[in-house]
Design an enzyme around this catalytic site. Structure first.
Site, short mmCIF file in Angstrom:
data_model
loop_
_atom_site.label_atom_id
_atom_site.label_comp_id
_atom_site.label_asym_id
_atom_site.label_seq_id
_atom_site.Cartn_x
_atom_site.Cartn_y
_atom_site.Cartn_z
N ARG A 1 36.37 33.55 48.11
CA ARG A 1 36.32 32.36 48.97
C ARG A 1 36.03 31.15 48.10
O ARG A 1 35.18 31.21 47.21
CB ARG A 1 35.23 32.51 50.04
CG ARG A 1 35.57 33.54 51.10
CD ARG A 1 34.50 33.58 52.15
NE ARG A 1 34.36 32.32 52.83
CZ ARG A 1 33.20 31.85 53.33
NH1 ARG A 1 32.10 32.56 53.19
NH2 ARG A 1 33.15 30.70 53.94
N SER A 2 36.70 30.07 48.42
CA SER A 2 36.54 28.85 47.65
C SER A 2 35.06 28.42 47.59
O SER A 2 34.57 27.98 46.55
CB SER A 2 37.39 27.75 48.27
OG SER A 2 37.06 26.52 47.75
N LEU B 1 32.42 30.15 47.47
CA LEU B 1 31.66 30.89 46.45
C LEU B 1 32.16 30.54 45.06
O LEU B 1 31.37 30.44 44.12
CB LEU B 1 31.78 32.39 46.71
CG LEU B 1 30.88 32.87 47.83
CD1 LEU B 1 31.30 34.24 48.30
CD2 LEU B 1 29.43 32.90 47.35
N GLY B 2 33.47 30.34 44.94
CA GLY B 2 34.04 29.93 43.65
C GLY B 2 33.38 28.66 43.17
O GLY B 2 33.10 28.48 41.98
N ASP C 1 47.00 48.65 48.29
CA ASP C 1 48.34 49.22 48.46
C ASP C 1 48.66 49.53 49.91
O ASP C 1 47.75 49.85 50.70
CB ASP C 1 48.41 50.54 47.70
CG ASP C 1 48.23 50.36 46.21
OD1 ASP C 1 49.22 50.08 45.54
OD2 ASP C 1 47.09 50.49 45.73
N THR D 1 36.18 47.83 47.03
CA THR D 1 35.21 47.55 45.97
C THR D 1 35.46 46.15 45.42
O THR D 1 36.60 45.78 45.13
CB THR D 1 35.35 48.61 44.84
OG1 THR D 1 34.96 49.88 45.38
CG2 THR D 1 34.46 48.30 43.65
N GLU E 1 34.65 43.15 42.59
CA GLU E 1 34.24 42.98 41.19
C GLU E 1 33.59 41.60 41.08
O GLU E 1 34.27 40.59 41.04
CB GLU E 1 35.47 43.07 40.29
CG GLU E 1 36.20 44.40 40.43
CD GLU E 1 37.68 44.33 40.07
OE1 GLU E 1 38.13 43.30 39.53
OE2 GLU E 1 38.38 45.31 40.34
N LYS F 1 43.39 57.72 43.56
CA LYS F 1 42.01 58.14 43.33
C LYS F 1 40.95 57.35 44.08
O LYS F 1 39.78 57.71 44.05
CB LYS F 1 41.72 58.14 41.83
CG LYS F 1 42.16 56.90 41.09
CD LYS F 1 42.10 57.15 39.59
CE LYS F 1 42.55 55.98 38.77
NZ LYS F 1 44.00 55.76 38.85
O1 LIG Z 1 39.76 44.85 44.12
C1 LIG Z 1 40.17 45.91 44.59
C2 LIG Z 1 41.51 46.25 44.53
C3 LIG Z 1 41.91 47.46 45.07
N1 LIG Z 1 41.02 48.29 45.67
C4 LIG Z 1 41.47 49.59 46.26
C5 LIG Z 1 42.71 49.40 47.13
C6 LIG Z 1 43.84 49.87 46.27
O2 LIG Z 1 44.89 50.39 47.06
C7 LIG Z 1 43.16 50.94 45.42
C8 LIG Z 1 43.84 51.18 44.09
O3 LIG Z 1 43.98 49.94 43.40
P1 LIG Z 1 44.94 49.83 42.15
O4 LIG Z 1 46.27 50.49 42.45
O5 LIG Z 1 44.95 48.42 41.69
O6 LIG Z 1 44.11 50.71 41.09
P2 LIG Z 1 44.56 51.75 40.01
O7 LIG Z 1 43.56 51.71 38.94
O8 LIG Z 1 46.01 51.54 39.62
O9 LIG Z 1 44.39 53.09 40.83
P3 LIG Z 1 45.51 54.18 41.27
O10 LIG Z 1 45.93 54.82 39.98
O11 LIG Z 1 44.78 55.08 42.22
O12 LIG Z 1 46.64 53.38 41.92
O13 LIG Z 1 41.83 50.45 45.20
C9 LIG Z 1 39.68 47.95 45.73
O14 LIG Z 1 38.84 48.67 46.28
N2 LIG Z 1 39.29 46.77 45.19
#
Ligand SMILES: O=c1ccn([C@H]2C[C@H](O)[C@@H](COP(=O)(O)OP(=O)(O)OP(=O)(O)O)O2)c(=O)[nH]1
Length: 200
Positions: A105-106, A108-109, A123, A131, A133, A173
């Site tokens: 959100r702007s 917080l930015g 996805d 989650t 970051e 995963k």
């Molecule tokens: O900030 C984020 C972004 C994505 N996700 C969830 C939703 C997304 O569908 C899943 C997988 O994200 P991504 O495909 O970017 O991760 P990956 O490291 O490529 O995992 P995978 O190999 O399971 O696709 O994690 C989060 O919890 N936080």
């Protein structure tokens, strides 16, 4: 096409798009996004005496993470330079014909709090909490209160629904995440690996 507030409400009502709990529609449904609130669990990264983290070593990735659960009425203090994993309070279910983007959100930015180190893509087919970051790029500590609106989710319609939505193959995963999840990049190897073919 990006969904507007009316489109989002239609899809929520139809039930194939899920964002729950949505306690205050008026506050959380924005013109073309849904505001998500901060949960109470955080994963903090400890300083470590290993020379570097090997993403494919399970022991190393899990060993330097500790969990904090913030009690009612308390805050989580994000110090300058900190990087922690948080979670949305809401869990989502993204249907096969939508993709969702998590954005900060702007407001917080402007306090130098960055909610996403990566693109934050959910996805088609993804189910679970998201989650976050979280990092503080500023010079003053910032108090994060569970329940505060921390990020916003936008939805884009795909031209055709995904053939293999998230969860339909063994590499998904993070499906059904409950609370913040540390990186599981080490399991990429189990699922066939991300390595280049050896040249002859
Ligand atoms: O900030 C984020 C972004 C994505 N996700 C969830 C939703 C997304 O569908 C899943 C997988 O994200 P991504 O495909 O970017 O991760 P990956 O490291 O490529 O995992 P995978 O190999 O399971 O696709 O994690 C989060 O919890 N936080």
């Amino acid at each position: 096409m990006i969904l507007s507030d009316a489109d989002i409400l239609d899809r929520l009502e139809a039930g194939d798009l899920v964002v729950e709990p949505l306690d205050d529609l008026e506050l959380q449904i924005q013109p073309a996004s849904v505001d998500l609130r901060l949960g109470r669990e955080f994963l903090e990264f400890q300083r470590t005496n290993i020379p570097c983290i090997h993403p494919n070593s399970e022991r190393e990735v899990d060993e330097y993470v500790t969990e904090t659960v913030v009690e009612d009425g308390d805050d989580f203090i994000l110090h300058p330079g900190d990087f922690v994993l948080g979670t949305t309070h809401e869990r989502v279910e993204i249907p096969p014909d939508l993709i969702a983007h998590v954005e900060g959100r702007s407001s917080l930015g402007r306090l130098a709090v960055v909610v996403h180190a990566t693109a934050g893509l959910c996805d088609p087919g993804y189910r679970g909490q998201i989650t976050l970051e979280l990092s503080n790029l500023g010079t003053a500590p910032v108090a994060l209160t569970p329940g505060m609106r921390i990020s916003q989710l936008t939805f884009t319609e795909l031209k055709t629904p995904a053939d293999r939505p998230y969860g339909s193959d063994r590499g998904s995963k993070y499906q059904d995440q409950d609370g913040p999840q540390a990186s599981r990049i080490q399991s990429d190897d189990e699922f066939g690996g991300d390595q280049l073919e050896r040249e002859e």
